[in-house]
Design a protein around this motif. Sequence first.
Motif, PDB file in Angstrom:
ATOM      1  N   ARG A 129       0.831  -1.209   0.000  1.00  0.00           N
ATOM      2  CA  ARG A 129       0.000   0.000   0.000  1.00  0.00           C
ATOM      3  C   ARG A 129       0.866   1.259   0.000  1.00  0.00           C
ATOM      4  NH1 ARG A 129      -3.617  -3.229   2.648  1.00  0.00           N
ATOM      5  NH2 ARG A 129      -5.770  -3.004   1.932  1.00  0.00           N
ATOM      6  N   LYS A 184      -6.118  -0.727   7.905  1.00  0.00           N
ATOM      7  CA  LYS A 184      -5.405  -0.758   6.635  1.00  0.00           C
ATOM      8  C   LYS A 184      -5.222   0.693   6.211  1.00  0.00           C
ATOM      9  CE  LYS A 184      -7.762  -4.992   5.381  1.00  0.00           C
ATOM     10  NZ  LYS A 184      -8.510  -5.780   4.429  1.00  0.00           N
ATOM     11  N   SER A 185      -4.030   1.064   5.825  1.00  0.00           N
ATOM     12  CA  SER A 185      -3.835   2.464   5.467  1.00  0.00           C
ATOM     13  C   SER A 185      -4.296   2.718   4.039  1.00  0.00           C
ATOM     14  CB  SER A 185      -2.357   2.834   5.615  1.00  0.00           C
ATOM     15  OG  SER A 185      -1.581   1.965   4.839  1.00  0.00           O
ATOM     16  N   HIS A 186      -5.232   3.651   3.863  1.00  0.00           N
ATOM     17  CA  HIS A 186      -5.715   4.001   2.522  1.00  0.00           C
ATOM     18  C   HIS A 186      -4.951   5.231   2.043  1.00  0.00           C
ATOM     19  CE1 HIS A 186      -9.876   1.953   2.970  1.00  0.00           C
ATOM     20  NE2 HIS A 186      -8.922   1.269   3.530  1.00  0.00           N
ATOM     21  N   PRO A 211     -17.359  -0.906  -5.133  1.00  0.00           N
ATOM     22  CA  PRO A 211     -16.131  -0.187  -4.775  1.00  0.00           C
ATOM     23  C   PRO A 211     -14.905  -1.000  -5.172  1.00  0.00           C
ATOM     24  CG  PRO A 211     -17.493  -0.648  -2.816  1.00  0.00           C
ATOM     25  CD  PRO A 211     -18.156  -1.306  -3.969  1.00  0.00           C
ATOM     26  N   PRO A 248     -10.603  -0.966  -4.410  1.00  0.00           N
ATOM     27  CA  PRO A 248      -9.595  -0.277  -3.597  1.00  0.00           C
ATOM     28  C   PRO A 248      -8.510   0.387  -4.447  1.00  0.00           C
ATOM     29  CG  PRO A 248      -9.235  -2.652  -3.538  1.00  0.00           C
ATOM     30  CD  PRO A 248     -10.509  -2.436  -4.309  1.00  0.00           C
ATOM     31  N   GLY A 249      -7.976   1.485  -3.954  1.00  0.00           N
ATOM     32  CA  GLY A 249      -6.887   2.195  -4.643  1.00  0.00           C
ATOM     33  C   GLY A 249      -5.726   1.279  -5.020  1.00  0.00           C
ATOM     34  N   PRO A 250      -5.251   0.407  -4.106  1.00  0.00           N
ATOM     35  CA  PRO A 250      -4.116  -0.461  -4.449  1.00  0.00           C
ATOM     36  C   PRO A 250      -4.501  -1.613  -5.391  1.00  0.00           C
ATOM     37  CG  PRO A 250      -4.361  -0.234  -2.068  1.00  0.00           C
ATOM     38  CD  PRO A 250      -5.586   0.316  -2.682  1.00  0.00           C
ATOM     39  N   ARG A 309      -5.064  -8.209  -3.779  1.00  0.00           N
ATOM     40  CA  ARG A 309      -5.847  -9.427  -3.996  1.00  0.00           C
ATOM     41  C   ARG A 309      -4.958 -10.554  -4.542  1.00  0.00           C
ATOM     42  NH1 ARG A 309     -11.257  -6.494  -6.435  1.00  0.00           N
ATOM     43  NH2 ARG A 309     -11.764  -5.431  -4.478  1.00  0.00           N
ATOM     44  N   TRP A 359     -22.627  -6.134  -2.417  1.00  0.00           N
ATOM     45  CA  TRP A 359     -22.039  -4.808  -2.222  1.00  0.00           C
ATOM     46  C   TRP A 359     -20.671  -4.751  -2.887  1.00  0.00           C
ATOM     47  CZ3 TRP A 359     -18.063  -2.271   0.489  1.00  0.00           C
ATOM     48  CH2 TRP A 359     -18.293  -0.907   0.695  1.00  0.00           C
ATOM     49  N   GLN A 360     -19.989  -5.901  -2.828  1.00  0.00           N
ATOM     50  CA  GLN A 360     -18.676  -5.994  -3.453  1.00  0.00           C
ATOM     51  C   GLN A 360     -18.411  -7.473  -3.709  1.00  0.00           C
ATOM     52  OE1 GLN A 360     -15.594  -4.277  -1.026  1.00  0.00           O
ATOM     53  NE2 GLN A 360     -14.324  -3.739  -2.771  1.00  0.00           N
ATOM     54  N   GLY A 398     -19.508  -0.866   4.061  1.00  0.00           N
ATOM     55  CA  GLY A 398     -18.171  -1.463   4.093  1.00  0.00           C
ATOM     56  C   GLY A 398     -17.579  -1.558   5.501  1.00  0.00           C
ATOM     57  N   LYS A 432     -17.434  -9.565   8.361  1.00  0.00           N
ATOM     58  CA  LYS A 432     -16.591  -8.490   8.905  1.00  0.00           C
ATOM     59  C   LYS A 432     -17.358  -7.753   9.990  1.00  0.00           C
ATOM     60  CE  LYS A 432     -14.520  -4.037   7.894  1.00  0.00           C
ATOM     61  NZ  LYS A 432     -14.071  -3.073   6.919  1.00  0.00           N
ATOM     62  N   THR A 472     -11.841  -9.030   7.400  1.00  0.00           N
ATOM     63  CA  THR A 472     -12.083  -7.802   6.640  1.00  0.00           C
ATOM     64  C   THR A 472     -12.595  -8.225   5.272  1.00  0.00           C
ATOM     65  OG1 THR A 472      -9.767  -7.798   5.954  1.00  0.00           O
ATOM     66  CG2 THR A 472     -10.361  -6.378   7.804  1.00  0.00           C
ATOM     67  N   ILE A 473     -13.006  -7.253   4.457  1.00  0.00           N
ATOM     68  CA  ILE A 473     -13.549  -7.601   3.143  1.00  0.00           C
ATOM     69  C   ILE A 473     -12.407  -8.074   2.233  1.00  0.00           C
ATOM     70  CG2 ILE A 473     -14.752  -6.732   1.101  1.00  0.00           C
ATOM     71  CD1 ILE A 473     -16.312  -4.847   2.970  1.00  0.00           C
TER      72      ILE A 473
HETATM   73  P1  XMP Z   1     -11.662  -3.917   4.355  1.00  0.00           P
HETATM   74  O1  XMP Z   1     -10.805  -4.911   3.645  1.00  0.00           O
HETATM   75  O2  XMP Z   1     -10.891  -2.973   5.234  1.00  0.00           O
HETATM   76  O3  XMP Z   1     -12.317  -3.029   3.222  1.00  0.00           O
HETATM   77  O4  XMP Z   1     -12.807  -4.574   5.083  1.00  0.00           O
HETATM   78  C1  XMP Z   1     -13.362  -2.107   3.378  1.00  0.00           C
HETATM   79  C2  XMP Z   1     -13.542  -1.395   2.055  1.00  0.00           C
HETATM   80  O5  XMP Z   1     -12.371  -0.602   1.784  1.00  0.00           O
HETATM   81  C3  XMP Z   1     -11.755  -1.023   0.579  1.00  0.00           C
HETATM   82  N1  XMP Z   1     -10.301  -0.965   0.797  1.00  0.00           N
HETATM   83  C4  XMP Z   1      -9.517   0.007   0.313  1.00  0.00           C
HETATM   84  N2  XMP Z   1      -9.805   1.087  -0.448  1.00  0.00           N
HETATM   85  N3  XMP Z   1      -7.529   1.685  -0.433  1.00  0.00           N
HETATM   86  C5  XMP Z   1      -8.804   1.919  -0.823  1.00  0.00           C
HETATM   87  O6  XMP Z   1      -9.035   2.896  -1.553  1.00  0.00           O
HETATM   88  C6  XMP Z   1      -7.157   0.627   0.337  1.00  0.00           C
HETATM   89  O7  XMP Z   1      -5.986   0.447   0.680  1.00  0.00           O
HETATM   90  C7  XMP Z   1      -8.217  -0.255   0.725  1.00  0.00           C
HETATM   91  N4  XMP Z   1      -8.256  -1.390   1.485  1.00  0.00           N
HETATM   92  C8  XMP Z   1      -9.543  -1.808   1.504  1.00  0.00           C
HETATM   93  C9  XMP Z   1     -12.262  -2.430   0.323  1.00  0.00           C
HETATM   94  O8  XMP Z   1     -12.219  -2.759  -1.061  1.00  0.00           O
HETATM   95  C10 XMP Z   1     -13.670  -2.349   0.869  1.00  0.00           C
HETATM   96  O9  XMP Z   1     -14.541  -1.755  -0.072  1.00  0.00           O
END
Ligand code: XMP
Length: 520
Positions: free
Chosen positions: A303, A351-353, A397, A399-401, A406, A440-441, A475, A512, A516-517
């Motif tokens: 990340r 998790k750091s976004h 949604p 995620p940015g990374p 995955r 949702w995802q 989420g 969750k 986590t997702i």
């Molecule tokens: P988790 O895995 O924390 O995810 O249950 C919750 C929501 O956040 C998204 N996610 C991210 N989005 N940068 C993002 O922009 C990240 O590093 C990141 N990590 C998790 C995840 O897809 C879910 O929708």
Amino acid sequence: MQDIHQEKILILDFGSQYTQLIARRVRELQVYSEIVSHGLSLEEIRARSPRGLILSGGPASVYDSQAPRCDPALLSSGLPILGICYGMQLMAHLLDGQVTPASKREFGPACLWVDARTDLFAGLEENGEGLPVWMSHGDSISRLPRGFRAIAHTDNSALAAIGDETGRRFGVQFHPEVAHTPSGKEILRNFLYRICGCTPNWSMRSFLEFSLEAIRESIKDRGVICGVSGGVDSMVTAALIERALPGRVDCIFVDNGLLRAGEAEEVSRAFRDALVGCHLVQVDATARFLKALRGVIDPEEKRKIIGREFIAVFEEEAGKLRQRAEFLAQGTLYPDVIESLSFKGPSATIKSHHNVGGLPSRMGFQLLEPLRELFKDEVRELGQELGLPEKLLNRHPFPGPGLAVRILGEVEPDSLETLRQADAILIKELEEAGLYDQTWQAFAVLLPVQTVGVMGDERTYEKVIALRAVTSSDGMTADWARLPYDFLARVSNRIINEVKGVNRVVYDISSKPPSTIEWE
Ligand code: XMP
């Protein structure tokens, strides 16, 4: 131009998990609402000119010395007030009532009998069976404050709702904002329209007109840069600015090589079809990101690298457009804004976004955040008003990374290809089965383990794909989606037959919390 914020309801946050939901319910009733800290003084509240106040619920007990309070002067200010759960107890406590631990705690559904002569419950039909409501409390009011009377009861609570009609102050022990209270919306409607005298004027159409004007005012003849990711927020931001000032916005789309199958092409197609006239700079930075990620297996490290590279690429591209632009637009939403004022303080980073947080000031840009007043659902509605395609607005949604979190373990070009193919099969099948919008995802994850299989007469030793599909509203919490067995069987068959290097598919059945997702 009519100011759509003129008739405003302020929600004082006492730390309830439902505070944002209250704000959304009020807006669904077409009245603008804002969440504010419970500690604002009467003068600070008056300076915001609200039509009424809602005191949220909260986890504390009002008689604890550390319990959050509001300015007692608010309660006799003449402003209409609705206290919900803790909010009602606090009102009683700060006036001259009394709150004590309830002899019987109430959690879950209850049956409510109301006095329908009072404005708050006007028009509510009980049909002799009582109204289903959702309770969640361990304390209750044992003595009414002066001027109040009981206006509803349940089997366990003689004071399930209280009211001082002349002072326009009301309290309910149950939660009208949750879906388990079917008549909750009616009750809130009565509070807004009958008690506070609001008129419904907050809609995405009125917001659109208001924002177009506001953007033109602040930008005048200058230029704007907008980072787009293909996600709903950034696309709606770009479309909104483009509508306000055609030809004045430059969009930057960084392809980090970690996108899903066909995604980069989809973004440029969306620009061509739906954002006609909007200038798009598409940067293929795949090689740079993959190089930086080589050998890295730790998720947080991935990340950080992706965040750092993204900012560097974006900064380079924005620098080239610097002559033309003074503003940098970002799709910040209201939940991000209130998070920073949160009652509970910033929540622990699980998790750091990453985002482009420090960029505007470092590069001398002014920040433009035209969605900062909106909830996610409202952004989708605004996108509809702007004519963006449904498919784009209803995307899950991402995620940015991207796919880097995955692919468990090292990110390599071959693994990316394998994951893309598996993910594309899952998503296509979900769409065809009409299940995409019900989850949702949903996505595929590539595991760093090999398992034994048999194909024809051959022994195989190949990778495992995990499928993840969840239901959720934001989420923050999520449950695994109960996808039909036949559907899962079809997806599994297709992946094993069509994706080279995969001989096993598993389905993730964790919720969750505690999982986590994403898997990383
Ligand atoms: P988790 O895995 O924390 O995810 O249950 C919750 C929501 O956040 C998204 N996610 C991210 N989005 N940068 C993002 O922009 C990240 O590093 C990141 N990590 C998790 C995840 O897809 C879910 O929708």
